[in-house]
Design an enzyme around this catalytic site. Structure first.
Site, PDB file in Angstrom:
ATOM      1  N   THR A 199       0.824  -1.210   0.000  1.00  0.00           N
ATOM      2  CA  THR A 199       0.000   0.000   0.000  1.00  0.00           C
ATOM      3  C   THR A 199       0.855   1.255   0.000  1.00  0.00           C
ATOM      4  OG1 THR A 199      -1.764   1.193   1.159  1.00  0.00           O
ATOM      5  CG2 THR A 199      -0.249  -0.046   2.530  1.00  0.00           C
ATOM      6  N   ARG A 200       0.290   2.325  -0.564  1.00  0.00           N
ATOM      7  CA  ARG A 200       0.934   3.641  -0.500  1.00  0.00           C
ATOM      8  C   ARG A 200      -0.055   4.656   0.066  1.00  0.00           C
ATOM      9  NH1 ARG A 200      -1.530   4.857  -5.687  1.00  0.00           N
ATOM     10  NH2 ARG A 200      -1.621   7.052  -5.123  1.00  0.00           N
ATOM     11  N   HIS A 204      -7.753   1.725   6.161  1.00  0.00           N
ATOM     12  CA  HIS A 204      -8.997   1.931   6.903  1.00  0.00           C
ATOM     13  C   HIS A 204      -9.639   0.569   7.179  1.00  0.00           C
ATOM     14  CE1 HIS A 204      -8.366   6.128   6.125  1.00  0.00           C
ATOM     15  NE2 HIS A 204      -8.208   5.862   4.839  1.00  0.00           N
ATOM     16  N   HIS A 207      -9.593  -2.072   4.421  1.00  0.00           N
ATOM     17  CA  HIS A 207      -8.309  -2.751   4.178  1.00  0.00           C
ATOM     18  C   HIS A 207      -8.051  -3.820   5.224  1.00  0.00           C
ATOM     19  CE1 HIS A 207      -7.889   1.346   2.454  1.00  0.00           C
ATOM     20  NE2 HIS A 207      -7.523   0.625   1.404  1.00  0.00           N
ATOM     21  N   ARG A 293      -7.345  -4.110  -7.369  1.00  0.00           N
ATOM     22  CA  ARG A 293      -7.921  -3.463  -8.536  1.00  0.00           C
ATOM     23  C   ARG A 293      -7.029  -2.244  -8.828  1.00  0.00           C
ATOM     24  NH1 ARG A 293     -11.103   0.570  -9.589  1.00  0.00           N
ATOM     25  NH2 ARG A 293     -12.672   0.323 -11.225  1.00  0.00           N
TER      26      ARG A 293
END
Ligand code: PPS
Length: 575
Positions: A199-200, A204, A207, A293
């Site tokens: 992740t970047r 929340h 996730h 996605r």
């Protein structure tokens, strides 16, 4: 058992070269040096520690050509991303760079030598071809293509590295692991099946839900493996994000998840990047990898269309499944169902059932305006962290810069404005009157254009620093030049402060008529040289937020106009 590294063994150059380190340090001191840039610094760290195994240096032309056209190193091993070191003609000349030259590669942050490169070849990349093949289009709307055409120098030098040190980090050190360290950590925890989450962005509830679902489906533990090198321009800084990830860890049951930071320079290369990310996670020992996605998507191209299809990345990793040896878990989009107060995979939501979502753009908007962020979207702890680094306008700093002829009334207005803001008490307020600045900051300066511009630039710098810390700054110099005022605005806005230019457009005759000190008379007699309005120019501001005339409007009314302006922008009052 941690996963086998890509190509069969972990290329840990630091461990390999540790016995020769002293000799390498001595040799480096005698060599021509190249100081790396931020991206190259990220790349070299992952070459040196084995995150990029099997690479043991920057790519030769044979590897580069093969990676660009076939997603493979010249030995046939899958590798989708060029890892290159660019130089210009002047550097080649200065360092006498040729095949077999040895060059010291330095850390731009502290000038230490990280490695010695033995040049194997120097070649000229076809940047348009690289852009089209690797990123799908030679379009500078793509951040990596923009970088290629604007930052990358004209030659690439390939060659193997002798390792001296990895870059030293000072932030979140306890969460930084090399591949070897992470592998040992998994062993200590008895983790044999680990699904990595790239992740970047802040994480929340959605996730947390999708990573737990991936863990449940594959019987894995979860490694939150966020990128803390360079990401997409405009992303939330990694300091804030890491605080968020740390706050999220206790939300996983029974120590199910761990956090490790990845010093990767992302290219936002979509499908190729997803493959690359999977290979890197394999090197860090993970057995599974979540591909989402629009994985590593760069956004829209210059025609306003997405660079890649939403599922292109999942398709490409599926295509190379047999060679990857890390199981890719396709990201299942989860959606919040208010009716049952739960997150479920989007494709399992029954027909007609309402779902809710807040996009990244909407989140940023709410953070900016201070609008509520609902509890179903994120945890209160996460919200507190995001709000602390993205204060609402009502807590952000701002600068009111007055400009006008000497004795225009700007000083009086500035003083009155400070009184009014102090009454509100929302933030500390600093008053930078021309006189104070000339005495404290610019005492050696005169009144040439250069000196006046420098004076305004110093005011801009100090004001920006104060605004960055949430203070209000009221500055009232003459500031006769438009370019200097525009530059001050830029500096303040870059620091995250609001900027309001108020032109006190009191006519010169009125400024002269109100002057009881005789200053203008002396200027007219030539006793003061280059006095603004007498024998020195004043450029009318092109786009002030407010224009007032202190000879026609009472100070209290002018202050009220400024208060209204600040309120309208959300800087004062509460909404
Ligand atoms: S600037 O142009 O914004 O850098 O000027 P500023 O810092 O506001 O300085 C204004 C004060 O300097 C006195 N002064 C002059 N002003 C304009 N032109 C000339 N040549 C000049 N020489 C001196 C001016 O009277 C202001 O003094 P204070 O004490 O602030 O009223």
């Amino acid at each position: 058992m941690a996963n086998t590294p890509h190509g069969g063994s972990l290329i840990d150059l630091i461990v390999r070269d540790a016995p020769r380190r002293d000799a390498l340090v001595k040799e480096a001191a005698t060599l021509y040096s190249l100081t790396l840039n931020e991206r190259q610094l990220c790349d070299i760290e992952l070459i040196l520690n084995g995150g990029f195994s099997p690479l043991d240096g920057f790519m030769s032309q044979a590897d580069y050509d093969s990676v660009v056209s076939d997603l493979r190193l010249s030995n046939g091993l899958l590798w989708p991303m060029p890892i290159t070191l660019d130089v210009n003609a002047a550097q080649i000349k200065a360092g006498n760079i040729a095949p077999s030259t040895r060059i010291a590669l330095r850390n731009p942050q502290d000038d230490t030598v990280l490695a010695i490169l033995t040049v194997s070849d120097i070649y000229t990349p076809n940047k348009s071809r690289e852009a089209a093949a690797v990123f799908g289009a030679d379009d500078v709307a793509h951040p990596a293509v923009h970088y290629l055409h604007t930052q990358t120098k004209e030659f690439y030098i390939g060659g193997k590295l002798d390792a001296i040190d990895v870059p030293v980090h000072y932030d979140f050190v306890e969460h930084r692991f090399s591949p070897a360290e992470l592998r040992a950590y998994f062993k200590k925890l008895n983790w044999t099946r680990v699904v990595a989450f790239q992740t970047r962005n802040p994480m929340h509830r959605a996730h947390r839900e999708l990573t737990v679902r991936a863990a449940r489906a594959r019987h894995c533990n979860v490694l939150i493996h966020p990128v803390v090198g360079s990401t997409k321009p405009g992303d939330i800084d990694h300091f804030t994000r890491v605080r968020v990830y740390k706050a999220l860890l206790p939300k996983y049951p029974q120590g199910m998840a761990s956090l490790s930071l990845l010093p990767l320079a992302m290219r936002m290369g979509g499908p190729r990047e997803a493959l690359w990310h999977a290979i890197i996670r394999k090197n860090f020992g993970c057995t599974h990898f979540i591909v989402g996605r629009d994985h590593a998507g760069p956004g829209k191209n210059s025609a306003g269309q997405d660079f890649y299809g939403a599922y292109d990345a999942q398709e490409l990793v599926a295509k190379y499944k047999s060679e990857l040896d890390i199981e890719v878990v396709p990201f299942q989009m989860v959606a919040y169902v208010p009716e049952s107060d739960e997150y479920i995979p989007a494709d399992e939501v029954p027909e007609g059932v309402k779902t809710l979502n807040i996009s990244g753009t909407e989140l940023r908007r709410r953070l900016k305006t201070g609008a509520a962020i609902p509890d179903w979207f994120t945890y209160p702890e996460v919200q507190t962290i995001l709000r602390a680094s993205h204060p609402a306008r009502s807590a952000q700093g701002f600068v009111v810069l007055f400009t006008g002829y000497w004795n225009s009334g700007a000083t009086l207005i500035a003083q009155a404005l400070q009184m009014s803001l102090n009454q509100g008490g929302q933030r500390p307020t600093t008053l930078l009157l021309g006189e104070t600045i000339r005495h404290e900051l610019s005492s050696e300066l005169g009144f040439t254009k250069r000196d006046r511009d420098l004076n305004i630039s110093r005011i801009g710098f100090v004001a920006a620093e104060i605004a960055k810390c949430g203070g209000a700054v009221i500055a009232a110099p003459i500031a006769p030049y438009d370019a200097a005022r525009i530059e001050a605005r830029k500096v303040v806005e870059r620091a995250g402060g609001g900027f309001f230019l108020v032109h006190v457009a009191t006519a010169l005759e009125d400024c002269i008529a109100r002057d009881r000190t005789g200053t203008y008379e002396r200027a007219k007699r030539g006793e003061i040289k280059g006095f603004t309005g007498i024998d020195d120019p004043y450029e009318t501001p092109t786009a002030p937020q407010l224009t007032v005339d202190a000879a026609k409007t009472p100070v209290s009314q002018i202050v009220h106009e400024i208060i209204l302006l600040l309120e309208a922008q959300g800087y004062i009052g509460s909404r």
